[in-house]
Motif scaffolding. Structure first.
Motif, PDB file in Angstrom:
ATOM      1  N   GLU A  90       0.870  -1.180   0.000  1.00  0.00           N
ATOM      2  CA  GLU A  90       0.000   0.000   0.000  1.00  0.00           C
ATOM      3  C   GLU A  90       0.903   1.226   0.000  1.00  0.00           C
ATOM      4  N   THR A  91       0.685   2.102  -0.972  1.00  0.00           N
ATOM      5  CA  THR A  91       1.456   3.341  -1.078  1.00  0.00           C
ATOM      6  C   THR A  91       0.631   4.485  -0.496  1.00  0.00           C
ATOM      7  N   TYR A  92       1.303   5.388   0.199  1.00  0.00           N
ATOM      8  CA  TYR A  92       0.633   6.526   0.822  1.00  0.00           C
ATOM      9  C   TYR A  92       1.460   7.783   0.614  1.00  0.00           C
ATOM     10  N   SER A  93       0.793   8.918   0.752  1.00  0.00           N
ATOM     11  CA  SER A  93       1.440  10.210   0.510  1.00  0.00           C
ATOM     12  C   SER A  93       2.177  10.704   1.743  1.00  0.00           C
ATOM     13  N   LEU A  94       3.325  11.294   1.485  1.00  0.00           N
ATOM     14  CA  LEU A  94       4.104  12.004   2.492  1.00  0.00           C
ATOM     15  C   LEU A  94       4.059  13.486   2.139  1.00  0.00           C
ATOM     16  N   GLU A  95       4.594  14.310   3.019  1.00  0.00           N
ATOM     17  CA  GLU A  95       4.630  15.739   2.735  1.00  0.00           C
ATOM     18  C   GLU A  95       5.389  16.017   1.435  1.00  0.00           C
ATOM     19  N   TYR A  96       6.467  15.254   1.217  1.00  0.00           N
ATOM     20  CA  TYR A  96       7.260  15.408   0.005  1.00  0.00           C
ATOM     21  C   TYR A  96       7.387  14.057  -0.673  1.00  0.00           C
ATOM     22  N   GLY A  97       6.402  13.650  -1.443  1.00  0.00           N
ATOM     23  CA  GLY A  97       6.472  12.389  -2.174  1.00  0.00           C
ATOM     24  C   GLY A  97       5.565  11.325  -1.590  1.00  0.00           C
ATOM     25  N   GLU A  98       6.005  10.078  -1.681  1.00  0.00           N
ATOM     26  CA  GLU A  98       5.206   8.978  -1.171  1.00  0.00           C
ATOM     27  C   GLU A  98       6.102   7.858  -0.694  1.00  0.00           C
ATOM     28  N   ASP A  99       5.508   6.908   0.033  1.00  0.00           N
ATOM     29  CA  ASP A  99       6.225   5.757   0.551  1.00  0.00           C
ATOM     30  C   ASP A  99       5.295   4.561   0.440  1.00  0.00           C
ATOM     31  N   THR A 100       5.847   3.366   0.614  1.00  0.00           N
ATOM     32  CA  THR A 100       5.072   2.146   0.482  1.00  0.00           C
ATOM     33  C   THR A 100       5.332   1.237   1.674  1.00  0.00           C
ATOM     34  N   LEU A 101       4.259   0.650   2.198  1.00  0.00           N
ATOM     35  CA  LEU A 101       4.348  -0.346   3.259  1.00  0.00           C
ATOM     36  C   LEU A 101       3.949  -1.695   2.704  1.00  0.00           C
ATOM     37  N   GLU A 102       4.448  -2.757   3.345  1.00  0.00           N
ATOM     38  CA  GLU A 102       4.134  -4.117   2.933  1.00  0.00           C
ATOM     39  C   GLU A 102       3.810  -4.985   4.138  1.00  0.00           C
ATOM     40  N   ILE A 103       3.043  -6.051   3.852  1.00  0.00           N
ATOM     41  CA  ILE A 103       2.732  -7.079   4.840  1.00  0.00           C
ATOM     42  C   ILE A 103       2.771  -8.405   4.096  1.00  0.00           C
ATOM     43  N   HIS A 104       3.205  -9.471   4.761  1.00  0.00           N
ATOM     44  CA  HIS A 104       3.172 -10.789   4.117  1.00  0.00           C
ATOM     45  C   HIS A 104       1.728 -11.150   3.803  1.00  0.00           C
ATOM     46  N   GLU A 105       1.518 -11.715   2.632  1.00  0.00           N
ATOM     47  CA  GLU A 105       0.148 -12.010   2.201  1.00  0.00           C
ATOM     48  C   GLU A 105      -0.530 -13.079   3.051  1.00  0.00           C
ATOM     49  N   ASP A 106       0.238 -13.849   3.825  1.00  0.00           N
ATOM     50  CA  ASP A 106      -0.343 -14.860   4.708  1.00  0.00           C
ATOM     51  C   ASP A 106      -0.237 -14.470   6.193  1.00  0.00           C
ATOM     52  N   ALA A 107      -0.070 -13.183   6.470  1.00  0.00           N
ATOM     53  CA  ALA A 107       0.163 -12.718   7.843  1.00  0.00           C
ATOM     54  C   ALA A 107      -1.049 -12.910   8.750  1.00  0.00           C
ATOM     55  N   VAL A 108      -2.213 -12.672   8.232  1.00  0.00           N
ATOM     56  CA  VAL A 108      -3.446 -12.865   9.008  1.00  0.00           C
ATOM     57  C   VAL A 108      -4.448 -13.617   8.140  1.00  0.00           C
ATOM     58  N   GLU A 109      -5.333 -14.313   8.807  1.00  0.00           N
ATOM     59  CA  GLU A 109      -6.373 -15.050   8.094  1.00  0.00           C
ATOM     60  C   GLU A 109      -7.665 -14.252   8.106  1.00  0.00           C
ATOM     61  N   LYS A 110      -8.494 -14.516   7.129  1.00  0.00           N
ATOM     62  CA  LYS A 110      -9.794 -13.858   7.018  1.00  0.00           C
ATOM     63  C   LYS A 110     -10.553 -13.993   8.344  1.00  0.00           C
ATOM     64  N   GLY A 111     -11.043 -12.854   8.836  1.00  0.00           N
ATOM     65  CA  GLY A 111     -11.851 -12.836  10.050  1.00  0.00           C
ATOM     66  C   GLY A 111     -11.077 -12.744  11.351  1.00  0.00           C
TER      67      GLY A 111
END
Length: 173
Positions: A90-111
């Motif tokens: 997920e990319t988000y805006s910073l005051e000057y530009g943007e940054d991206t965060l990540e999470i492992h796709e199997d980190a949590v289960e549905k619900g």
């Protein structure tokens, strides 16, 4: 003990006009660190939480302690390129530009029920991106928890659909 008194305020850092709230002084004070972790534990101990999601980097400190005390798993949300397996981003805006965060796709289960933890909420960019990541994995966010809030920066606006818990705040100080 007033936790606020253990947080160092650094004027004009990282840029002129900003007062940086440095929680490393709270963390190095054993009584303040224990008190802040105990407050979080007392809040969540009876809520049947499945996992704690900690935001890079100081959210790891408080989140890992909370997960340990609750006897549940800890999930790191990291800056792009730091996790070794398959991720979603997920990319988000910073005051000057943007940054991206990540999470492992199997980190949590549905619900699964999670609490997102970070040290401080200011503009809400990182927590907003983290909320989006957790929702993509279809987990249930019980609350977003912070040691400090800077309310004048309106970070809560980034996560309006999530409950927020804050231990202390600096408003216009």
């Amino acid at each position: 003990m007033d936790l606020k008194e253990t947080i160092r305020s650094i004027p004009d850092w990282p840029i002129k006009g900003v007062i940086f709230r440095d929680l490393t002084t709270l963390m190095q004070n054993p009584l303040a660190f224990k008190k802040s972790c105990d407050i979080l534990y007392d809040r969540y101990k009876d809520m049947s939480i499945d996992k704690i999601v900690g935001i890079d980097a100081r959210g790891f400190v408080f989140g890992a302690v909370l997960a340990y005390k609750l006897g549940i798993g800890f999930i790191p949300v990291r800056k792009k390129g730091k996790l070794p397996w398959k991720t979603i981003q997920e990319t988000y805006s910073l005051e000057y530009g943007e940054d991206t965060l990540e999470i492992h796709e199997d980190a949590v289960e549905k619900g699964e029920k999670v609490v997102i933890v970070d040290d401080l909420i200011a503009t809400g960019g990182t927590v907003g991106a983290t909320v989006k990541l957790v929702k993509k994995l279809e987990a249930q966010i019980i609350e977003c928890a912070f040691i400090v809030e800077l309310p004048e920066l309106k970070g809560r606006d980034q996560i309006q659909d999530c409950k927020v818990f804050v231990i202390t705040e600096f408003e216009g100080e």
